[in-house]
Design an enzyme around this catalytic site. Structure first.
Site, PDB file in Angstrom:
ATOM      1  N   VAL A   1       0.839  -1.195   0.000  1.00  0.00           N
ATOM      2  CA  VAL A   1       0.000   0.000   0.000  1.00  0.00           C
ATOM      3  C   VAL A   1       0.878   1.250   0.000  1.00  0.00           C
ATOM      4  O   VAL A   1       1.927   1.266   0.645  1.00  0.00           O
ATOM      5  CB  VAL A   1      -0.880   0.029   1.283  1.00  0.00           C
ATOM      6  CG1 VAL A   1      -1.757   1.261   1.324  1.00  0.00           C
ATOM      7  CG2 VAL A   1      -1.707  -1.228   1.409  1.00  0.00           C
ATOM      8  N   CYS A   2       0.422   2.297  -0.685  1.00  0.00           N
ATOM      9  CA  CYS A   2       1.060   3.614  -0.579  1.00  0.00           C
ATOM     10  C   CYS A   2      -0.058   4.663  -0.629  1.00  0.00           C
ATOM     11  O   CYS A   2      -1.204   4.354  -0.301  1.00  0.00           O
ATOM     12  CB  CYS A   2       2.103   3.835  -1.674  1.00  0.00           C
ATOM     13  SG  CYS A   2       1.425   3.965  -3.342  1.00  0.00           S
ATOM     14  N   ARG A   3       0.248   5.869  -1.033  1.00  0.00           N
ATOM     15  CA  ARG A   3      -0.766   6.921  -1.054  1.00  0.00           C
ATOM     16  C   ARG A   3      -1.765   6.717  -2.195  1.00  0.00           C
ATOM     17  O   ARG A   3      -2.970   6.767  -1.990  1.00  0.00           O
ATOM     18  CB  ARG A   3      -0.100   8.303  -1.179  1.00  0.00           C
ATOM     19  CG  ARG A   3      -1.073   9.456  -1.135  1.00  0.00           C
ATOM     20  CD  ARG A   3      -0.339  10.806  -1.190  1.00  0.00           C
ATOM     21  NE  ARG A   3      -1.278  11.849  -1.588  1.00  0.00           N
ATOM     22  CZ  ARG A   3      -1.565  12.163  -2.847  1.00  0.00           C
ATOM     23  NH1 ARG A   3      -0.990  11.521  -3.843  1.00  0.00           N
ATOM     24  NH2 ARG A   3      -2.424  13.109  -3.120  1.00  0.00           N
TER      25      ARG A   3
END
Length: 98
Positions: free
Chosen positions: A62-64
């Protein structure tokens, strides 16, 4: 590259499935809120900390917005890890945060 939507991840969590989630955002971004139980390994450190990951387990990255986690997913996949990119990242996450 395998991908999963934020809704699919949230649904699995709500069903009680134990997921291995790695948040590749920077520490200051994670401090604003992360998926409960997610481990923070900033993208720049993934190469140096991948020895901490168990190749027999599946990890959701997951990231932004999904870009950095996509790069991390491709890299770890090339190293023999079982990884999935969460599309849309935290911008599309509607579940609980900690």
């Amino acid at each position: 590259m395998k991908e999963m939507t934020a809704k699919e991840v949230e649904s699995l969590i709500n069903k009680g499935k134990l997921l291995n989630i790695i948040d590749v955002r920077e520490v200051d971004e994670v401090a604003e809120g992360k998926i409960p139980g997610a481990i923070n390994i900033p993208l720049g450190l993934v190469e140096f900390r991948m020895h901490e990951l168990d190749k027999s387990k599946e990890y959701i990255l997951v990231c932004r917005s999904g870009g950095r986690s996509g790069r991390a997913t491709e890299f770890l996949e090339d190293q023999g890890h079982n990884v999935i990119n969460m599309q849309g990242g935290m911008l599309s996450w509607e579940g609980k945060v900690e």
